[in-house]
Design an enzyme around this catalytic site. Structure first.
Site, PDB file in Angstrom:
ATOM      1  N   LYS A  22      -8.701  15.720 -50.793  1.00 30.91           N
ATOM      2  CA  LYS A  22      -8.624  14.253 -50.633  1.00 30.91           C
ATOM      3  C   LYS A  22      -7.236  13.773 -51.037  1.00 30.91           C
ATOM      4  O   LYS A  22      -6.624  12.974 -50.332  1.00 30.91           O
ATOM      5  CB  LYS A  22      -9.665  13.582 -51.533  1.00 30.91           C
ATOM      6  CG  LYS A  22      -9.427  12.092 -51.746  1.00 30.91           C
ATOM      7  CD  LYS A  22     -10.451  11.437 -52.628  1.00 30.91           C
ATOM      8  CE  LYS A  22     -10.148  11.515 -54.083  1.00 30.91           C
ATOM      9  NZ  LYS A  22      -9.187  10.523 -54.623  1.00 30.91           N
ATOM     10  N   ASN A  23      -6.722  14.286 -52.159  1.00 32.16           N
ATOM     11  CA  ASN A  23      -5.474  13.743 -52.691  1.00 32.16           C
ATOM     12  C   ASN A  23      -4.232  14.245 -51.977  1.00 32.16           C
ATOM     13  O   ASN A  23      -3.121  13.826 -52.292  1.00 32.16           O
ATOM     14  CB  ASN A  23      -5.399  14.011 -54.199  1.00 32.16           C
ATOM     15  CG  ASN A  23      -6.425  13.179 -54.937  1.00 32.16           C
ATOM     16  OD1 ASN A  23      -7.008  12.243 -54.368  1.00 32.16           O
ATOM     17  ND2 ASN A  23      -6.691  13.527 -56.174  1.00 32.16           N
ATOM     18  N   CYS A 116      -9.091   0.475 -61.478  1.00 35.98           N
ATOM     19  CA  CYS A 116     -10.376   0.941 -60.974  1.00 35.98           C
ATOM     20  C   CYS A 116     -11.136   1.500 -62.172  1.00 35.98           C
ATOM     21  O   CYS A 116     -10.753   1.285 -63.314  1.00 35.98           O
ATOM     22  CB  CYS A 116     -10.204   1.931 -59.853  1.00 35.98           C
ATOM     23  SG  CYS A 116      -9.876   3.555 -60.439  1.00 35.98           S
ATOM     24  N   ARG A 121      -4.386   1.315 -64.258  1.00 38.54           N
ATOM     25  CA  ARG A 121      -3.661   1.922 -63.137  1.00 38.54           C
ATOM     26  C   ARG A 121      -2.578   0.987 -62.598  1.00 38.54           C
ATOM     27  O   ARG A 121      -2.600   0.540 -61.462  1.00 38.54           O
ATOM     28  CB  ARG A 121      -4.643   2.348 -62.050  1.00 38.54           C
ATOM     29  CG  ARG A 121      -5.673   3.314 -62.657  1.00 38.54           C
ATOM     30  CD  ARG A 121      -6.549   3.953 -61.652  1.00 38.54           C
ATOM     31  NE  ARG A 121      -5.820   5.009 -60.935  1.00 38.54           N
ATOM     32  CZ  ARG A 121      -6.407   5.746 -59.988  1.00 38.54           C
ATOM     33  NH1 ARG A 121      -7.638   5.509 -59.659  1.00 38.54           N
ATOM     34  NH2 ARG A 121      -5.734   6.688 -59.350  1.00 38.54           N
ATOM     35  N   ASP A 306      -8.545  15.238 -63.389  1.00 40.33           N
ATOM     36  CA  ASP A 306      -9.656  15.103 -62.450  1.00 40.33           C
ATOM     37  C   ASP A 306     -10.754  16.130 -62.697  1.00 40.33           C
ATOM     38  O   ASP A 306     -11.864  15.984 -62.191  1.00 40.33           O
ATOM     39  CB  ASP A 306      -9.158  15.235 -61.005  1.00 40.33           C
ATOM     40  CG  ASP A 306      -8.293  14.053 -60.614  1.00 40.33           C
ATOM     41  OD1 ASP A 306      -7.633  14.138 -59.559  1.00 40.33           O
ATOM     42  OD2 ASP A 306      -8.263  13.070 -61.358  1.00 40.33           O
ATOM     43  N   ARG A 399     -16.659   9.371 -52.161  1.00 39.18           N
ATOM     44  CA  ARG A 399     -15.229   9.085 -51.925  1.00 39.18           C
ATOM     45  C   ARG A 399     -14.432  10.393 -51.905  1.00 39.18           C
ATOM     46  O   ARG A 399     -13.412  10.477 -51.225  1.00 39.18           O
ATOM     47  CB  ARG A 399     -14.677   8.190 -53.037  1.00 39.18           C
ATOM     48  CG  ARG A 399     -15.081   6.743 -52.988  1.00 39.18           C
ATOM     49  CD  ARG A 399     -14.298   5.945 -54.031  1.00 39.18           C
ATOM     50  NE  ARG A 399     -12.915   6.375 -54.034  1.00 39.18           N
ATOM     51  CZ  ARG A 399     -12.229   6.641 -55.167  1.00 39.18           C
ATOM     52  NH1 ARG A 399     -12.796   6.518 -56.330  1.00 39.18           N
ATOM     53  NH2 ARG A 399     -10.971   7.034 -55.112  1.00 39.18           N
TER      54      ARG A 399
HETATM   55  C1  EPZ Z   1      -3.375  10.487 -58.454  1.00 42.23           C
HETATM   56  O1  EPZ Z   1      -3.577   9.158 -58.899  1.00 42.23           O
HETATM   57  C2  EPZ Z   1      -4.724  10.966 -57.963  1.00 42.23           C
HETATM   58  N1  EPZ Z   1      -5.168  10.132 -56.845  1.00 42.23           N
HETATM   59  C3  EPZ Z   1      -5.740  10.879 -59.109  1.00 42.23           C
HETATM   60  O2  EPZ Z   1      -6.978  11.392 -58.628  1.00 42.23           O
HETATM   61  C4  EPZ Z   1      -5.238  11.770 -60.256  1.00 42.23           C
HETATM   62  O3  EPZ Z   1      -6.128  11.643 -61.352  1.00 42.23           O
HETATM   63  C5  EPZ Z   1      -3.837  11.318 -60.673  1.00 42.23           C
HETATM   64  O4  EPZ Z   1      -2.961  11.336 -59.536  1.00 42.23           O
HETATM   65  C6  EPZ Z   1      -3.249  12.217 -61.752  1.00 42.23           C
HETATM   66  O5  EPZ Z   1      -3.227  13.531 -61.289  1.00 42.23           O
HETATM   67  C7  EPZ Z   1      -4.681  10.385 -55.617  1.00 42.23           C
HETATM   68  O6  EPZ Z   1      -3.845  11.259 -55.428  1.00 42.23           O
HETATM   69  C8  EPZ Z   1      -5.198   9.545 -54.487  1.00 42.23           C
HETATM   70  P1  EPZ Z   1      -0.560   8.712 -61.472  1.00 42.23           P
HETATM   71  P2  EPZ Z   1      -2.309   8.221 -59.263  1.00 42.23           P
HETATM   72  O7  EPZ Z   1       0.309   7.699 -60.827  1.00 42.23           O
HETATM   73  O8  EPZ Z   1      -1.203   8.499 -58.328  1.00 42.23           O
HETATM   74  C9  EPZ Z   1       0.090   5.701 -65.094  1.00 42.23           C
HETATM   75  C10 EPZ Z   1      -9.287  11.342 -58.190  1.00 42.23           C
HETATM   76  O9  EPZ Z   1     -10.308  11.322 -58.895  1.00 42.23           O
HETATM   77  N2  EPZ Z   1       0.944   4.941 -64.154  1.00 42.23           N
HETATM   78  O10 EPZ Z   1      -0.060  10.116 -61.644  1.00 42.23           O
HETATM   79  O11 EPZ Z   1      -2.801   6.840 -59.412  1.00 42.23           O
HETATM   80  C11 EPZ Z   1      -1.367   5.600 -64.705  1.00 42.23           C
HETATM   81  O12 EPZ Z   1      -1.946   4.415 -65.219  1.00 42.23           O
HETATM   82  C12 EPZ Z   1      -8.098  10.490 -58.566  1.00 42.23           C
HETATM   83  O13 EPZ Z   1      -9.131  12.044 -57.153  1.00 42.23           O
HETATM   84  C13 EPZ Z   1       1.662   3.864 -64.640  1.00 42.23           C
HETATM   85  O14 EPZ Z   1       1.601   3.527 -65.823  1.00 42.23           O
HETATM   86  O15 EPZ Z   1      -1.946   8.807 -60.700  1.00 42.23           O
HETATM   87  C14 EPZ Z   1      -1.954   6.826 -65.335  1.00 42.23           C
HETATM   88  O16 EPZ Z   1      -2.176   6.566 -66.699  1.00 42.23           O
HETATM   89  C15 EPZ Z   1      -8.310   9.720 -59.855  1.00 42.23           C
HETATM   90  N3  EPZ Z   1       2.443   3.167 -63.777  1.00 42.23           N
HETATM   91  C16 EPZ Z   1      -0.836   7.860 -65.187  1.00 42.23           C
HETATM   92  O17 EPZ Z   1       0.371   7.109 -64.985  1.00 42.23           O
HETATM   93  C17 EPZ Z   1       2.536   3.503 -62.447  1.00 42.23           C
HETATM   94  O18 EPZ Z   1       3.281   2.833 -61.708  1.00 42.23           O
HETATM   95  C18 EPZ Z   1      -1.040   8.832 -64.040  1.00 42.23           C
HETATM   96  O19 EPZ Z   1      -1.051   8.104 -62.866  1.00 42.23           O
HETATM   97  C19 EPZ Z   1       1.785   4.596 -61.977  1.00 42.23           C
HETATM   98  C20 EPZ Z   1       1.006   5.312 -62.851  1.00 42.23           C
END
Ligand code: EPZ
Length: 418
Positions: A22-23, A116, A121, A306, A399
């Protein structure tokens, strides 16, 4: 609302095919919008998040055809750069369309994806990076209006955290940037490598994907390409946790061994055995797993956030006490009270540390899925629980897990969807 009913107690045995990631599918489908012409994407999982991404592509004018797990997308007629709130709301990762729309049109109007189930996020890292690339962004009334009036600039973008989504948005926006874009402290997840692989087929020159520094040089024109999406390492770990919870021996075909490197040691510490026969994982669980002293979720190549919930479900019945620290998201323990309803003995300290006292047995209960991976964890726990469990709000699971009850039925579980 649909629910999943599990009568626990059957050990799992048999083999299952692993779905596409998915990701990886989501950012690659966004990249389709940036590439002009026809793209053919194979191994695209049949998930509600993928359907939502395809709706966004159709909204902006792409022609979409779906043949099983293959998506044929013609983006040559794409002519809109706005994504309505209704479509943005369908999935969190719609924010990754931002970079693709900017690359294609120099414009993008999306609504803030909002938090979410697993945390606030924020998208500050995405927006700061795009502003550094000469994108003007105004936030008004929950809408993000982005414009690269003088074009997008390449340059050096350093991320304060290796955010997966921010790395993807930078890679996508850089597809029409002037000059080279260098991303420092980039996310290293396998899905980043897969996105880079697709963009290279579309004409981009990218080096360092999967490492902390990625160098990106866009082509004159990004054109559609054919690509096969990598398999889903998190769903692989979900099947492993299901077998560890219920007991038994399963085969998962289509795995990519190195993607499981951060995950296998945790299952081995719990007493499970993993062998690989090419791209087939042979996974054997003991009758009762052992505790795993400490697990901390980290960016790749650390243990993936995850997989945290599903491993917790497995450890709920372990011999001994396990400590799981969630370092990535601030609200990713919503499955804990649901597991406690099934007899688990888990307490959360400081909001990010779960102390899991293994119990001899879990019992069936009526539980609610609060997010995708937490919902999968409840199914895993139910397989190893005595009696009947009803999991509600299973749209969360749909999802990211393709027909989870069909895969588990093939492995001998007594599970059905109502
Ligand atoms: C991706 O989410 C994945 N989703 C998530 O999978 C996964 O848990 C995550 O990466 C970490 O591996 C998809 O790829 C669609 P991040 P993403 O930006 O991109 C903070 C699932 O269950 N952050 O690496 O949203 C954020 O709040 C999902 O498949 C900021 O602070 O993850 C979090 O604490 C859940 N500011 C951390 O970084 C930003 O601008 C990691 O977020 C962006 C992120």
């Amino acid at each position: 609302m649909k629910k999943i009913i599990v009568n626990g107690g059957n050990p799992l045995c048999g083999s299952v095919d692993l779905q596409g990631s998915k990701n990886s599918a989501l950012p690659i489908l966004a990249a389709v919008a940036a590439a002009d012409g026809i793209s053919v994407i194979h191994n695209c999982p049949d998930l509600t998040d993928v359907t939502a991404a395809l709706k966004i592509l159709e909204h902006i004018g792409c022609k979409i055809k779906r043949e099983g797990h293959t998506v044929i997308a013609d983006s040559s007629c794409a002519n809109r750069f706005d994504i309505p709130e209704s479509l943005m709301r369908e999935m969190r990762s719609s924010i990754v369309f931002l970079g693709a729309l900017l690359a294609r049109f120099g414009n993008a109007s999306v609504s803030s994806p909002g938090g979410c189930e697993i945390g606030l996020r924020p998208i500050d890292l995405h927006l700061n990076a795009l502003r550094n690339m000469n994108v003007q962004i105004s936030e008004r009334g929950g809408r993000l209006n982005c414009k690269a009036a003088q074009g997008i600039n390449g340059g050096n973008i350093s991320l304060s955290f290796p955010s997966v989504g921010a790395t993807e948005n930078i890679m996508l926006a850089s597809m029409s940037a002037r000059g080279e874009t260098v991303v420092t402290n980039a996310a290293r997840e396998p899905e980043i490598i897969d996105l880079a692989s697709f963009l290279q087929k579309c004409g981009a020159k990218i080096s360092g994907a999967g490492q902390s520094v990625i160098r990106i040089n866009p082509p004159e024109k990004l054109t559609g390409a054919e690509h096969t999406i990598i398999s889903d390492r998190i769903v692989a770990s979900t099947f492993m946790a299901c077998a560890a919870s219920a007991g038994g021996k399963i085969a998962v075909s289509g795995v990519i061994r190195e993607h499981l490197d951060p995950i296998i040691p945790v299952f081995e510490a719990a007493g499970c055995e993993s062998d690989f026969n090419g791209r087939e994982l042979i996974f054997k669980a003991p009758s009762r797993v052992s505790r795993v002293k400490s697990i901390r979720t980290m960016p790749y190549p650390g243990f993936p956030t995850d997989s945290q919930a599903i491993v917790m479900a497995m450890l709920a019945k372990a011999k001994g006490t396990s400590v799981i620290t969630e370092k990535i998201f601030e609200n990713r323990f919503r499955h804990v009270p649901e597991l406690v309803k099934m007899g688990a003995d888990i307490r959360v300290e400081d909001g990010c540390v779960a102390v899991v006292e293994g119990v001899e047995e879990l019992h069936g209960a009526k539980v609610t899925a609060c997010d995708l991976r937490g919902g999968s964890a409840l199914v895993a726990a139910a397989l190893g629980a005595a009696g009947k469990t009803v999991v509600e709000e299973i749209h969360h699971i749909d999802r990211g897990c393709e027909a989870i009850e069909k895969s588990l039925t093939a492995l001998g579980a007594d599970i059905k969807r109502e």
